[in-house]
Design a protein around this motif. Structure first.
Motif, PDB file in Angstrom:
ATOM      1  N   ARG A 148       4.235  -7.822 -10.792  1.00  0.00           N
ATOM      2  CA  ARG A 148       5.489  -8.480 -10.433  1.00  0.00           C
ATOM      3  C   ARG A 148       5.670  -8.400  -8.909  1.00  0.00           C
ATOM      4  O   ARG A 148       4.837  -8.870  -8.164  1.00  0.00           O
ATOM      5  CB  ARG A 148       6.652  -7.852 -11.196  1.00  0.00           C
ATOM      6  CG  ARG A 148       6.655  -8.249 -12.676  1.00  0.00           C
ATOM      7  CD  ARG A 148       7.987  -7.967 -13.342  1.00  0.00           C
ATOM      8  NE  ARG A 148       8.285  -6.536 -13.420  1.00  0.00           N
ATOM      9  CZ  ARG A 148       9.327  -6.025 -14.075  1.00  0.00           C
ATOM     10  NH1 ARG A 148      10.182  -6.836 -14.692  1.00  0.00           N
ATOM     11  NH2 ARG A 148       9.525  -4.720 -14.121  1.00  0.00           N
ATOM     12  N   SER A 149       6.747  -7.806  -8.472  1.00  0.00           N
ATOM     13  CA  SER A 149       7.041  -7.794  -7.037  1.00  0.00           C
ATOM     14  C   SER A 149       6.323  -6.686  -6.290  1.00  0.00           C
ATOM     15  O   SER A 149       6.430  -6.600  -5.063  1.00  0.00           O
ATOM     16  CB  SER A 149       8.555  -7.654  -6.807  1.00  0.00           C
ATOM     17  OG  SER A 149       9.226  -8.791  -7.280  1.00  0.00           O
ATOM     18  N   ILE A 150       5.627  -5.823  -7.011  1.00  0.00           N
ATOM     19  CA  ILE A 150       4.893  -4.720  -6.382  1.00  0.00           C
ATOM     20  C   ILE A 150       3.447  -4.767  -6.845  1.00  0.00           C
ATOM     21  O   ILE A 150       3.168  -4.659  -8.045  1.00  0.00           O
ATOM     22  CB  ILE A 150       5.510  -3.354  -6.733  1.00  0.00           C
ATOM     23  CG1 ILE A 150       6.978  -3.285  -6.297  1.00  0.00           C
ATOM     24  CG2 ILE A 150       4.711  -2.229  -6.087  1.00  0.00           C
ATOM     25  CD1 ILE A 150       7.690  -2.026  -6.742  1.00  0.00           C
ATOM     26  N   GLY A 151       2.543  -4.943  -5.908  1.00  0.00           N
ATOM     27  CA  GLY A 151       1.127  -4.827  -6.208  1.00  0.00           C
ATOM     28  C   GLY A 151       0.643  -3.474  -5.706  1.00  0.00           C
ATOM     29  O   GLY A 151       0.902  -3.113  -4.553  1.00  0.00           O
ATOM     30  N   VAL A 152      -0.043  -2.727  -6.560  1.00  0.00           N
ATOM     31  CA  VAL A 152      -0.400  -1.351  -6.226  1.00  0.00           C
ATOM     32  C   VAL A 152      -1.916  -1.194  -6.197  1.00  0.00           C
ATOM     33  O   VAL A 152      -2.613  -1.639  -7.103  1.00  0.00           O
ATOM     34  CB  VAL A 152       0.189  -0.356  -7.246  1.00  0.00           C
ATOM     35  CG1 VAL A 152       0.031   1.070  -6.736  1.00  0.00           C
ATOM     36  CG2 VAL A 152       1.646  -0.660  -7.533  1.00  0.00           C
ATOM     37  N   GLU A 153      -2.410  -0.573  -5.156  1.00  0.00           N
ATOM     38  CA  GLU A 153      -3.811  -0.172  -5.081  1.00  0.00           C
ATOM     39  C   GLU A 153      -3.863   1.344  -4.985  1.00  0.00           C
ATOM     40  O   GLU A 153      -3.416   1.921  -3.987  1.00  0.00           O
ATOM     41  CB  GLU A 153      -4.474  -0.802  -3.861  1.00  0.00           C
ATOM     42  CG  GLU A 153      -4.565  -2.315  -3.905  1.00  0.00           C
ATOM     43  CD  GLU A 153      -5.294  -2.866  -2.697  1.00  0.00           C
ATOM     44  OE1 GLU A 153      -6.534  -3.018  -2.785  1.00  0.00           O
ATOM     45  OE2 GLU A 153      -4.638  -3.121  -1.681  1.00  0.00           O
ATOM     46  N   TYR A 154      -4.355   1.957  -6.036  1.00  0.00           N
ATOM     47  CA  TYR A 154      -4.412   3.419  -6.044  1.00  0.00           C
ATOM     48  C   TYR A 154      -5.605   3.969  -6.811  1.00  0.00           C
ATOM     49  O   TYR A 154      -5.879   5.166  -6.760  1.00  0.00           O
ATOM     50  CB  TYR A 154      -3.126   3.999  -6.626  1.00  0.00           C
ATOM     51  CG  TYR A 154      -2.954   3.793  -8.116  1.00  0.00           C
ATOM     52  CD1 TYR A 154      -3.196   4.833  -9.016  1.00  0.00           C
ATOM     53  CD2 TYR A 154      -2.562   2.572  -8.637  1.00  0.00           C
ATOM     54  CE1 TYR A 154      -3.043   4.663 -10.389  1.00  0.00           C
ATOM     55  CE2 TYR A 154      -2.394   2.388  -9.984  1.00  0.00           C
ATOM     56  CZ  TYR A 154      -2.644   3.418 -10.860  1.00  0.00           C
ATOM     57  OH  TYR A 154      -2.483   3.239 -12.215  1.00  0.00           O
ATOM     58  N   MET A 155      -6.328   3.124  -7.526  1.00  0.00           N
ATOM     59  CA  MET A 155      -7.432   3.624  -8.329  1.00  0.00           C
ATOM     60  C   MET A 155      -8.642   4.010  -7.477  1.00  0.00           C
ATOM     61  O   MET A 155      -9.596   4.588  -7.989  1.00  0.00           O
ATOM     62  CB  MET A 155      -7.819   2.587  -9.377  1.00  0.00           C
ATOM     63  CG  MET A 155      -6.734   2.360 -10.433  1.00  0.00           C
ATOM     64  SD  MET A 155      -6.358   3.839 -11.395  1.00  0.00           S
ATOM     65  CE  MET A 155      -7.773   3.879 -12.509  1.00  0.00           C
ATOM     66  N   HIS A 156      -8.597   3.694  -6.181  1.00  0.00           N
ATOM     67  CA  HIS A 156      -9.664   4.174  -5.290  1.00  0.00           C
ATOM     68  C   HIS A 156      -9.489   5.654  -4.966  1.00  0.00           C
ATOM     69  O   HIS A 156     -10.385   6.276  -4.424  1.00  0.00           O
ATOM     70  CB  HIS A 156      -9.655   3.370  -3.984  1.00  0.00           C
ATOM     71  CG  HIS A 156      -8.354   3.412  -3.253  1.00  0.00           C
ATOM     72  ND1 HIS A 156      -7.285   2.624  -3.593  1.00  0.00           N
ATOM     73  CD2 HIS A 156      -7.930   4.165  -2.206  1.00  0.00           C
ATOM     74  CE1 HIS A 156      -6.266   2.870  -2.789  1.00  0.00           C
ATOM     75  NE2 HIS A 156      -6.633   3.810  -1.937  1.00  0.00           N
ATOM     76  N   ILE A 157      -8.319   6.204  -5.278  1.00  0.00           N
ATOM     77  CA  ILE A 157      -8.077   7.626  -5.032  1.00  0.00           C
ATOM     78  C   ILE A 157      -8.952   8.440  -5.978  1.00  0.00           C
ATOM     79  O   ILE A 157      -8.930   8.244  -7.191  1.00  0.00           O
ATOM     80  CB  ILE A 157      -6.582   7.960  -5.248  1.00  0.00           C
ATOM     81  CG1 ILE A 157      -5.725   7.169  -4.258  1.00  0.00           C
ATOM     82  CG2 ILE A 157      -6.340   9.455  -5.096  1.00  0.00           C
ATOM     83  CD1 ILE A 157      -4.230   7.317  -4.484  1.00  0.00           C
ATOM     84  N   ARG A 163      -3.789  10.072  -9.256  1.00  0.00           N
ATOM     85  CA  ARG A 163      -3.650   8.803  -9.974  1.00  0.00           C
ATOM     86  C   ARG A 163      -2.684   8.945 -11.152  1.00  0.00           C
ATOM     87  O   ARG A 163      -1.821   8.094 -11.380  1.00  0.00           O
ATOM     88  CB  ARG A 163      -5.017   8.327 -10.467  1.00  0.00           C
ATOM     89  CG  ARG A 163      -6.006   8.021  -9.364  1.00  0.00           C
ATOM     90  CD  ARG A 163      -7.162   7.174  -9.895  1.00  0.00           C
ATOM     91  NE  ARG A 163      -7.872   7.817 -10.989  1.00  0.00           N
ATOM     92  CZ  ARG A 163      -8.934   8.603 -10.836  1.00  0.00           C
ATOM     93  NH1 ARG A 163      -9.386   8.851  -9.613  1.00  0.00           N
ATOM     94  NH2 ARG A 163      -9.534   9.138 -11.872  1.00  0.00           N
ATOM     95  N   ARG A 164      -2.844  10.054 -11.874  1.00  0.00           N
ATOM     96  CA  ARG A 164      -1.968  10.272 -13.033  1.00  0.00           C
ATOM     97  C   ARG A 164      -0.517  10.445 -12.597  1.00  0.00           C
ATOM     98  O   ARG A 164       0.401   9.934 -13.237  1.00  0.00           O
ATOM     99  CB  ARG A 164      -2.450  11.516 -13.798  1.00  0.00           C
ATOM    100  CG  ARG A 164      -1.780  11.727 -15.147  1.00  0.00           C
ATOM    101  CD  ARG A 164      -2.403  12.911 -15.875  1.00  0.00           C
ATOM    102  NE  ARG A 164      -3.847  12.752 -15.967  1.00  0.00           N
ATOM    103  CZ  ARG A 164      -4.731  13.594 -15.454  1.00  0.00           C
ATOM    104  NH1 ARG A 164      -4.325  14.656 -14.779  1.00  0.00           N
ATOM    105  NH2 ARG A 164      -6.018  13.384 -15.598  1.00  0.00           N
ATOM    106  N   TRP A 165      -0.322  11.149 -11.496  1.00  0.00           N
ATOM    107  CA  TRP A 165       1.041  11.363 -10.989  1.00  0.00           C
ATOM    108  C   TRP A 165       1.701  10.023 -10.678  1.00  0.00           C
ATOM    109  O   TRP A 165       2.867   9.803 -11.015  1.00  0.00           O
ATOM    110  CB  TRP A 165       0.963  12.234  -9.734  1.00  0.00           C
ATOM    111  CG  TRP A 165       2.291  12.651  -9.166  1.00  0.00           C
ATOM    112  CD1 TRP A 165       2.968  13.798  -9.421  1.00  0.00           C
ATOM    113  CD2 TRP A 165       3.091  11.909  -8.224  1.00  0.00           C
ATOM    114  NE1 TRP A 165       4.146  13.818  -8.705  1.00  0.00           N
ATOM    115  CE2 TRP A 165       4.250  12.681  -7.975  1.00  0.00           C
ATOM    116  CE3 TRP A 165       2.942  10.692  -7.588  1.00  0.00           C
ATOM    117  CZ2 TRP A 165       5.245  12.255  -7.103  1.00  0.00           C
ATOM    118  CZ3 TRP A 165       3.940  10.252  -6.733  1.00  0.00           C
ATOM    119  CH2 TRP A 165       5.077  11.050  -6.489  1.00  0.00           C
TER     120      TRP A 165
END
Length: 922
Positions: A148-157, A163-165
């Motif tokens: 939606r209005s937020i695209g998240v990139e975090y799986m590279h962590i 990631r779970r947090w």
């Protein structure tokens, strides 16, 4: 799910398991899980649960047999993982374009799933609040969270806990928490303040450059709530670095700078007699503010002064934040560095990568920085496809394993939600976080720019966009949280406050604003004095400190050569003679620490020293344990940081540190002097001009190894001429000491004097071990730094006076001794700037018999100090000076050893031998 035999290309489209997950490994994990489900990673736990659930026969998906049941769950797992990885590709984050509706990597077909599989139930891996859910509900939740209005990139962590947090804080609320009415009204108020301020400026100061925030006003509620949330986490101070876009708006609506002061800068209504220094444009100036949070708690914000060079302030802000944190190093989270970037600059400026790289290094870490990118989707007139090779301007930040949030700039609630996540993440993990506020620039690069020349279609779309405070106000009216009358009343109140301040300033003389800064600067000033500063230390104290520096812990095995070196240092001090440069430096550091001065030394290989001379960090050759003798002194605060291979970023960091802590001796050392070339922007924009532009002082010391020794073009010159070209208004000190005692006093003067000026030191290389270049202990017990050193041979018989600086003195001295030229005097200029005119005048006037005056240097004629000292020396003596040195050159030094030796020999021959021959022949 399709029948496995119905599609021969299935393997090409199915997400394969990584090669490392071979059958033996999976089986070992399965056996381990059977014994204890909690002993394997969470993802494996879900996978094996799904596998056994499928094997139990309770699986409800359509399939052709039990062998496909686990595979079907695996495909659902892959779909969940891919949405977490790539859901941002479907996110609706650009306010100027239609939202994407599909992507081939996120289609059902890419997982060998069909529409009929949407009703089948799968384990959810925590996506929903139930253990199992229909596939359509899983996809709905994933799209709501990530598309939606937020695209998240975090799986590279790489850390699964991080990631779970993040998942646990995004997926349950679908990245769209419900805010109460008070929060929404506050958002509307902050948006209205931001929009109406810009509209007022646009009306009253038509075409005047201010780099407005229009199009990115969501930044203001984002910052407001970020401050509230970090304050809830215990933070009490923000060090803010940002460029010019939106700066005035942030000053007014976040730091609460009075409208009157901003209007005064537009009106230029100050009495000229009130002004000092060169000053700077209004959108570069900094500000120190003390505000209150919602609950009445005090909160301090400092926006650093910023030059036009985008992102140059980044490492400076980090250094300033670290300095504030070091006041109470146990609770670094209480001071937050906040950097606001532009999209083109974040991707394009190399100092961004240098600054990011510092974030997790012990000597430079600041417990996590919040980065906000005001993403105008354009850089001046350059579009993203011409400005970077990556999809997002933020991609470089992935080097940190930091989460990246792309936020639709016209959804202020999404921005506020991400602000809360950023505050909590930073407190939890002490790491950086990036917020990419995707917006637009309502006008051109500045207010006199015409964007239709280059981006007509983009600006056709921008022209149609209503003001964000109206969009959000309409939303609250539709939600019956606000009404039109209240909105009108709110806007009238804001406009009235702005107009009243304008009327007070417009057409009137106005006082120059007070320059507030941190209280620990109260006892320091920026007025240089040539008066000597007493820097001697008692002999007994220096001897005792040396003994303590040479003591080693029990069971510490030092390298035999270093053991002999420490014994040599101790003997030199105890006998009072033969003290070399490294020993003198150690005595300067130890004596300052003993007097309560913290010291911070940073640079490449600074612990050992580029030339293996310092050894302030010792290593046990059996265990590699480290020992810092200076930190064994009572109440010691000595930080030595071996820096990364970065000059721009690290020098900027140290300048920021020194700007905040005048009571600390802050030093940056270049590995070789010419390495400072890579940090030239920090020198030009901050170190040399900071006091004149912004009244900001710094006592930073720059140690730059300098001297011609046959090491080639890049390892000879610290570019002395460039520093001297920048010297004016007593803005900094430039010195080239020739003895260890002089170096000792120079370092101590930097702290003992009450003025604070940057100090540039041309430091030695070969002199570090030259037997002639040593000092007696008495020279450190008595006296002070000498700006000029007279010839010890006396003045009465000298007919030729050579003036030089640095290493060349010893070559001239030895040549004069060899030929017995008693009628040649050699004077050493130890400080180039501020130029010691009075001292030199008094000294040179005593050379009554002098007929010939010569400046001698190693550097080429167009480099070094010659062009700087020539007019000053000639004015003192009233006649021309001769020059001896290398001829003009485009490269500082030759790379051919034989030519170097020939050139170097010629300098002393011309200065000593040729002068003797000329005199005899005449």
């Amino acid at each position: 799910m399709k029948n496995k035999d119905s599609d021969p290309d299935k393997s090409a489209r199915t997400m394969p398991l990584p090669e490392t997950l071979n059958q033996d490994y999976i089986e070992s994990q399965y056996i381990q899980w059977k014994q204890n489900p909690e002993s394997v990673a969470r993802d494996w736990n879900f996978f094996f649960k799904g596998f056994e659930f499928a094997e139990s026969g309770k699986f409800t998906a359509t399939d052709s047999g039990n062998s496909d049941q686990a595979s079907c769950q695996g495909l659902a797992e892959a779909l969940i993982s891919r949405y977490r990885n790539l859901g941002h590709l479907l996110a609706c984050m650009d306010p100027l374009t239609a939202c994407p509706t599909d992507h081939p990597l996120l289609s059902l077909e890419s997982f060998d799933l069909e529409a009929k599989d949407l009703e089948s139930e799968f384990f959810t891996r925590g996506i929903t609040d139930t253990e199992k859910a229909p596939l359509k509900e899983i996809i709905r939740t994933l799209k709501a969270t990530y598309c939606r209005s937020i695209g998240v990139e975090y799986m590279h962590i790489q850390d699964p806990d991080e990631r779970r947090w993040l998942q646990e804080r995004m997926e349950p609320v679908e990245n769209s928490p419900q805010f109460d009415a008070e929060t929404k009204i506050t958002i509307l108020k902050k948006l209205s303040e931001a929009v109406l301020f810009e509209k007022f400026l646009n009306k009253k100061y038509v075409g005047v450059t201010r780099f407005s925030l229009e199009g990115g006003e969501a930044l203001i509620p984002l910052l407001h709530f970020l401050i509230e949330h970090v304050a809830e986490q215990g933070c009490r101070e923000i060090i803010l670095g940002m460029a010019h876009r939106g700066r005035l708006n942030v000053l007014i609506n976040i730091l609460k700078k009075p409208y009157e002061e901003i209007f005064g800068e537009f009106e230029s209504c100050y009495d000229p007699d009130q002004l000092f220094g060169a000053g700077d444009v209004k959108y570069h100036n900094g500000y120190l503010a003390d505000i209150e949070t919602h609950d009445g708690s005090p909160f301090r914000l400092y926006m650093l002064n910023n030059p036009s060079h985008l992102e140059a302030v980044d490492p400076v802000a980090e250094g300033a934040a670290r300095a504030r944190q070091d006041i109470d190093a146990k609770e670094r989270y209480k001071v937050l560095p906040l950097l606001i970037h532009g999209d083109a600059a974040f991707a394009g400026e190399g100092v961004v990568a240098e600054t990011l790289n510092l974030s997790q290094l012990d000597g430079y870490a600041t417990a996590g920085t919040v980065h906000i990118i005001i993403n105008n989707q354009i850089g001046y007139t350059t579009l993203p496809e011409d400005a970077r090779s990556t999809r997002y301007s933020t991609d470089i930040a992935k080097m940190l394993m930091a989460p990246i949030f792309h936020v639709q700039g016209e959804n202020p609630e999404a921005a506020v939600h991400v602000a809360r996540l950023a505050a909590e993440y930073r407190k939890k993990f002490s790491k950086d976080i990036i917020i990419d506020l995707v917006s637009f620039r309502r006008y051109g690069h500045n207010e006199s720019d015409e964007p239709y020349f280059t981006q007509p279609l983009m600006y056709d779309r921008i022209k149609l966009r209503p003001s964000l405070h109206r969009l959000y106000g309409d939303q609250l009216i539709a939600e019956k949280i606000f009404d039109k009358n209240k909105r009108t009343e709110l806007e009238n109140q804001i406009n009235q406050a702005i107009d009243e301040a304008y009327q007070e300033v417009h057409g009137s003389a106005c006082p120059f604003p007070e320059d507030r800064f941190f209280e620990n600067w109260d006892e320091f000033h920026g007025v240089y004095s040539h008066e000597p500063v007493e820097t001697g230390v008692a002999k007994e104290r220096l001897t005792e400190l040396t003994r303590r520096l040479c003591e080693l812990p029990q069971d510490f095995t030092l390298h035999p050569k270093l053991k002999r070196l420490l014994a040599k240092r101790l003997k030199a001090v105890e006998t009072g003679s033969g003290i070399d440069w490294a020993n003198a430096e150690a005595l300067a550091f130890a004596s300052l620490i003993d007097e309560g001065t913290p010291i911070r030394l940073s640079g490449q290989d600074s612990g050992r020293g580029t030339f293996s001379q310092r050894h302030c960090v010792l290593t046990d050759i059996k265990t590699e344990a480290r020992y810092v003798p200076l930190n064994a002194l009572e109440n010691s605060s000595f930080d030595v940081c071996n820096s990364p291979l970065s000059e721009f970023g690290v020098l900027g960091f140290e300048y920021g540190y020194s700007m905040i802590r005048p009571e600390t001796l802050t030093l940056w050392e270049a590995q070789f002097g010419d390495f400072v070339n890579c940090a030239q922007p920090i020198i030009d924009l901050f170190i040399a001009s900071g006091q004149s532009k912004w009244q900001r002082l710094s006592g930073l010391v720059m140690l730059l190894p300098h001297g011609w020794e046959g090491l080639g073009p890049e390892h000879s010159s610290a570019r002395l001429e460039r520093f001297l070209q920048l010297c004016a208004d007593n803005n900094m000190l430039v010195c080239n000491p020739t003895t260890p005692a002089q170096y000792f006093h120079l370092l101590r003067r930097q702290i003992k004097a009450r003025f604070r000026k940057p100090l540039v030191v041309m430091t030695p290389k070969s002199l570090l071990r030259l037997p002639l270049a040593v000092s007696d202990l008495d020279a450190m017990v008595n006296g002070a730094f000498e700006e000029v050193i007279d010839d010890q041979n006396g003045r009465h018989q000298a007919t030729t006076v050579l003036i030089c600086s640095g290493k060349i003195y010893y070559q001239l001295f030895q040549r004069r001794q060899a030929v017995g030229a008693s009628d040649i005097a050699i004077i050493r200029l130890e400080q180039f700037y501020p130029f010691p005119k009075a001292r030199l005048t008094a000294l040179l006037n005593q050379y009554k018999q002098a007929q010939e005056w010569v400046w001698v240097q190693e550097e080429p004629e167009n480099m070094g100090a010659w062009q700087f000292v020539r007019p000053r020396l000639e004015k003192i003596i009233g006649q021309p000076f001769d020059y001896v040195g290398r001829k003009p050159a485009s490269s500082p030094a030759t790379g051919f050893p034989a030519i170097y030796r020939q050139e170097q020999e010629a300098i002393s021959l011309q200065a000593i031998i040729d002068k003797q021959i000329i005199k005899k022949s005449s």
